[in-house]
Design a protein around this motif. Structure first.
Motif, PDB file in Angstrom:
ATOM      1  N   THR A  37      15.752 -30.961  -0.410  1.00 38.84           N
ATOM      2  CA  THR A  37      15.120 -31.022  -1.730  1.00 38.84           C
ATOM      3  C   THR A  37      16.009 -30.398  -2.791  1.00 38.84           C
ATOM      4  OG1 THR A  37      12.925 -30.915  -0.710  1.00 38.84           O
ATOM      5  CG2 THR A  37      13.073 -30.383  -3.048  1.00 38.84           C
ATOM      6  N   ALA A  38      16.644 -29.260  -2.465  1.00 39.37           N
ATOM      7  CA  ALA A  38      17.500 -28.579  -3.441  1.00 39.37           C
ATOM      8  C   ALA A  38      18.700 -29.433  -3.813  1.00 39.37           C
ATOM      9  CB  ALA A  38      17.960 -27.234  -2.874  1.00 39.37           C
ATOM     10  N   SER A  39      19.337 -30.069  -2.834  1.00 44.17           N
ATOM     11  CA  SER A  39      20.525 -30.864  -3.135  1.00 44.17           C
ATOM     12  C   SER A  39      20.169 -32.116  -3.930  1.00 44.17           C
ATOM     13  CB  SER A  39      21.253 -31.239  -1.837  1.00 44.17           C
ATOM     14  OG  SER A  39      20.437 -32.069  -1.029  1.00 44.17           O
ATOM     15  N   LEU A  40      19.037 -32.762  -3.598  1.00 40.86           N
ATOM     16  CA  LEU A  40      18.604 -33.912  -4.395  1.00 40.86           C
ATOM     17  C   LEU A  40      18.249 -33.471  -5.815  1.00 40.86           C
ATOM     18  CD1 LEU A  40      17.913 -36.933  -4.500  1.00 40.86           C
ATOM     19  CD2 LEU A  40      15.592 -36.333  -3.775  1.00 40.86           C
ATOM     20  N   SER A  41      17.668 -32.289  -5.936  1.00 42.93           N
ATOM     21  CA  SER A  41      17.335 -31.767  -7.269  1.00 42.93           C
ATOM     22  C   SER A  41      18.590 -31.523  -8.095  1.00 42.93           C
ATOM     23  CB  SER A  41      16.528 -30.473  -7.136  1.00 42.93           C
ATOM     24  OG  SER A  41      15.290 -30.708  -6.495  1.00 42.93           O
ATOM     25  N   LEU A  42      19.670 -31.061  -7.467  1.00 36.89           N
ATOM     26  CA  LEU A  42      20.923 -30.870  -8.190  1.00 36.89           C
ATOM     27  C   LEU A  42      21.470 -32.197  -8.707  1.00 36.89           C
ATOM     28  CD1 LEU A  42      22.825 -28.202  -6.042  1.00 36.89           C
ATOM     29  CD2 LEU A  42      21.754 -27.883  -8.287  1.00 36.89           C
ATOM     30  N   SER A  43      21.414 -33.241  -7.882  1.00 38.13           N
ATOM     31  CA  SER A  43      21.868 -34.555  -8.340  1.00 38.13           C
ATOM     32  C   SER A  43      20.998 -35.062  -9.482  1.00 38.13           C
ATOM     33  CB  SER A  43      21.840 -35.554  -7.179  1.00 38.13           C
ATOM     34  OG  SER A  43      22.784 -35.220  -6.191  1.00 38.13           O
ATOM     35  N   THR A  44      19.688 -34.811  -9.385  1.00 38.55           N
ATOM     36  CA  THR A  44      18.785 -35.202 -10.464  1.00 38.55           C
ATOM     37  C   THR A  44      19.081 -34.408 -11.728  1.00 38.55           C
ATOM     38  OG1 THR A  44      17.101 -35.646  -8.785  1.00 38.55           O
ATOM     39  CG2 THR A  44      16.365 -35.538 -11.061  1.00 38.55           C
ATOM     40  N   LEU A  45      19.382 -33.125 -11.566  1.00 37.77           N
ATOM     41  CA  LEU A  45      19.768 -32.296 -12.701  1.00 37.77           C
ATOM     42  C   LEU A  45      20.993 -32.868 -13.401  1.00 37.77           C
ATOM     43  CD1 LEU A  45      19.570 -29.626 -14.337  1.00 37.77           C
ATOM     44  CD2 LEU A  45      20.972 -28.566 -12.557  1.00 37.77           C
ATOM     45  N   ALA A  46      21.964 -33.323 -12.613  1.00 36.70           N
ATOM     46  CA  ALA A  46      23.174 -33.900 -13.197  1.00 36.70           C
ATOM     47  C   ALA A  46      22.842 -35.104 -14.069  1.00 36.70           C
ATOM     48  CB  ALA A  46      24.142 -34.305 -12.082  1.00 36.70           C
ATOM     49  N   VAL A  47      21.974 -35.986 -13.560  1.00 31.54           N
ATOM     50  CA  VAL A  47      21.614 -37.182 -14.323  1.00 31.54           C
ATOM     51  C   VAL A  47      20.979 -36.809 -15.657  1.00 31.54           C
ATOM     52  CG1 VAL A  47      20.102 -39.199 -14.372  1.00 31.54           C
ATOM     53  CG2 VAL A  47      21.341 -38.632 -12.285  1.00 31.54           C
ATOM     54  N   PHE A  48      20.019 -35.898 -15.608  1.00 30.55           N
ATOM     55  CA  PHE A  48      19.259 -35.636 -16.828  1.00 30.55           C
ATOM     56  C   PHE A  48      19.989 -34.713 -17.797  1.00 30.55           C
ATOM     57  CE2 PHE A  48      15.933 -37.404 -14.153  1.00 30.55           C
ATOM     58  CZ  PHE A  48      15.386 -38.310 -15.058  1.00 30.55           C
ATOM     59  N   MET A  49      20.895 -33.886 -17.310  1.00 28.39           N
ATOM     60  CA  MET A  49      21.782 -33.188 -18.245  1.00 28.39           C
ATOM     61  C   MET A  49      22.585 -34.198 -19.047  1.00 28.39           C
ATOM     62  SD  MET A  49      23.380 -29.859 -16.317  1.00 28.39           S
ATOM     63  CE  MET A  49      24.407 -29.514 -17.749  1.00 28.39           C
ATOM     64  N   ALA A  50      23.134 -35.182 -18.338  1.00 29.11           N
ATOM     65  CA  ALA A  50      23.984 -36.174 -19.001  1.00 29.11           C
ATOM     66  C   ALA A  50      23.177 -37.117 -19.886  1.00 29.11           C
ATOM     67  CB  ALA A  50      24.755 -36.962 -17.944  1.00 29.11           C
ATOM     68  N   PHE A  51      21.922 -37.400 -19.507  1.00 28.66           N
ATOM     69  CA  PHE A  51      21.045 -38.240 -20.315  1.00 28.66           C
ATOM     70  C   PHE A  51      20.566 -37.547 -21.584  1.00 28.66           C
ATOM     71  CE2 PHE A  51      19.330 -41.128 -16.768  1.00 28.66           C
ATOM     72  CZ  PHE A  51      19.989 -42.228 -17.270  1.00 28.66           C
ATOM     73  N   MET A  52      19.926 -36.388 -21.377  1.00 25.36           N
ATOM     74  CA  MET A  52      19.101 -35.812 -22.428  1.00 25.36           C
ATOM     75  C   MET A  52      19.867 -34.963 -23.429  1.00 25.36           C
ATOM     76  SD  MET A  52      16.351 -37.228 -21.615  1.00 25.36           S
ATOM     77  CE  MET A  52      15.349 -36.488 -22.904  1.00 25.36           C
ATOM     78  N   THR A  53      20.904 -34.264 -22.985  1.00 21.86           N
ATOM     79  CA  THR A  53      21.630 -33.398 -23.914  1.00 21.86           C
ATOM     80  C   THR A  53      22.274 -34.180 -25.046  1.00 21.86           C
ATOM     81  OG1 THR A  53      22.046 -31.891 -22.070  1.00 21.86           O
ATOM     82  CG2 THR A  53      23.300 -31.524 -24.090  1.00 21.86           C
ATOM     83  N   PRO A  54      22.933 -35.302 -24.773  1.00 25.81           N
ATOM     84  CA  PRO A  54      23.445 -36.084 -25.904  1.00 25.81           C
ATOM     85  C   PRO A  54      22.341 -36.562 -26.838  1.00 25.81           C
ATOM     86  CG  PRO A  54      24.550 -36.740 -23.889  1.00 25.81           C
ATOM     87  CD  PRO A  54      23.419 -35.835 -23.482  1.00 25.81           C
ATOM     88  N   ILE A  55      21.217 -37.021 -26.288  1.00 26.24           N
ATOM     89  CA  ILE A  55      20.146 -37.534 -27.151  1.00 26.24           C
ATOM     90  C   ILE A  55      19.586 -36.433 -28.034  1.00 26.24           C
ATOM     91  CG2 ILE A  55      17.799 -38.469 -27.130  1.00 26.24           C
ATOM     92  CD1 ILE A  55      18.571 -40.059 -24.638  1.00 26.24           C
TER      93      ILE A  55
END
Length: 430
Positions: A37-55
């Motif tokens: 769960t922790a490792s999948l959460s890190l990958s999910t964190l990567a996606v949404f950092m890259a998605f949401m911070t620019p927006i």
């Protein structure tokens, strides 16, 4: 195709060890471990950092530097075009992921490949000095990041049993908010320039994508069970008939409306703090509100997820989250002060935490077939990205001609409540 049990010939044909979890198309029965769960959460964190911070931060600042007078319109066009790409890229990447017969599995190649492509798109966006260039770079980034999202959003349906899904979804779901916090910290405190901000996001995206891809086995798809690589069949499969799959359709519409409300409420947050609240440092203000929001989301996501898993009930929690989120929007509509903004962030975070855990679990329970999990979740994810296309077209005229920010946040509340009411049309989930 009927799902096979743990002792069927399908398991023997795939050659999976008994400790590998469920076979490729089996309903998962073995609980996943915290490290998974922790490792999948890190990958999910990567996606949404890259998605949401620019927006939320980088694109508004970049476009403000390019054309301050037209910044709101430019942001609407850039985010709208990017979301259009996401609408196509996510289900298409999901369909191709379902057909990937690599020895590394179906999902991990798309997680790594999407991270590389998305990072390259972020760097391309950073180098642009025109609105058209920014839009093009952001579309490239969205294509890669949505391919990665197709990879990270499916393992819960692939490997997590129903009785654990809301809790695991809570952990991965709050990564959306943690992504905003870490992204904001990177881009407002450590890397204050627009170009360095994009560069730091690109690097972190690559690094956080690796643990899940490198260290956790995924059952490979035997070639004899791979769906046909027929472009016409793939494109046709992106449409799922609401008549044949009504619960899937209602779950999709519920998610679409909730995310439309969220998109309406957050699109102009930086400008709301600047023009209506008159907060002195709006970029830092976004960071503070995001921290409050995330802490409150984390406080509700995991506990409510566990309660939902134990009770087996999903819909009542979706309705609850919509009522809470609508209350936050009403507060923003009528009280334009910094104190009210902080209170609204806390209320909104508490509501969205409930949503992140329970809605994802509900969605995985209405997927039509096990063979098309990633594609079908990609179609569901259109309900995440589609509102990003529609929200600018709705928000810009409301702010300009229909009540300003008061009208915008009242619209946010109304749309969110309608989404919550429609969840009761889903019949196969309690």
């Amino acid at each position: 195709m009927r799902r096979a049990s743990a002792d069927t010939p399908l398991r023997r044909r795939t050659g999976l060890a008994e400790d590998s979890g469920a076979a490729v198309f089996d309903e998962p029965l073995q609980r996943v471990r915290p490290a998974w769960t922790a490792s999948l959460s890190l990958s999910t964190l990567a996606v949404f950092m890259a998605f949401m911070t620019p927006i939320q931060i980088l694109l508004p600042l970049q476009l403000q530097h390019i054309d301050d007078a037209q910044k709101t319109t430019a942001l609407a066009w850039v985010t709208g075009f990017g979301a259009l790409v996401a609408v196509v890229a996510n289900p298409l990447a999901g369909a191709l992921s379902d057909r990937t017969s690599s020895r590394f599995g179906r999902r991990r190649p798309w997680i790594v490949g999407g991270a590389v492509w998305g990072a390259a798109g972020l760097m391309l966006t950073a180098a642009q000095h025109t609105v058209v260039g920014v839009a093009f770079g952001w579309c490239v980034a969205q294509a890669g990041l949505n391919a990665m999202l197709a990879g990270v959003s499916t393992p819960i349906a692939d490997r997590v049993p129903v009785g654990q899904r809301a809790e695991v979804s809570g952990w991965t779901g709050i990564m959306q908010s943690f992504g905003l916090i870490l992204g904001a910290l990177l881009t407002t405190l450590l890397f204050t320039g627009v170009e360095s901000g994009y560069g730091s996001l690109a690097l972190v995206t690559l690094v956080l994508a690796l643990p899940f891809a490198l260290f956790f086995h995924e059952p490979p798809l035997p070639r004899e069970l791979r769906p046909a690589l027929d472009p016409r069949q793939i494109l046709a499969g992106l449409w799922l008939s609401p008549r044949l799959h009504p619960d899937f359709a209602w779950a999709w519409l519920t998610r679409f409306l909730i995310n439309l409300g969220n998109a309406l409420g957050t699109l102009y947050l930086l400008f709301y703090l600047t023009d209506s609240v008159h907060y002195g440092d709006p970029a830092t203000g976004v960071l503070i509100l995001t921290v409050i929001y995330t802490l409150c989301a984390a406080a509700t996501a995991i506990p409510v997820g566990r309660i939902s898993d134990r009770s087996g009930r999903r819909k009542r929690f979706v309705l609850l989250c919509c009522v809470v989120m609508a209350a936050a929007a009403v507060l923003l509509a009528f009280v334009h002060t910094w104190t009210a903004a902080m209170a609204a962030a806390a209320i909104l975070g508490a509501g969205f935490g409930i949503y992140l855990a329970v809605d994802q679990a509900l969605v995985t329970q209405v997927l039509p077939t096990a063979q098309d999990r990633a594609k079908d979740l990609g179609v569901i994810n259109i309900a995440n990205s589609g509102p990003q296309v529609l929200a600018p077209a709705i928000a810009a005229p409301i702010v300009a001609h229909a009540g300003g920010y008061t009208g915008l946040y009242l619209a946010t509340a109304m749309v969110t409540l309608v989404g919550g009411a429609l969840v009761h049309r889903v019949r196969s989930v309690d």
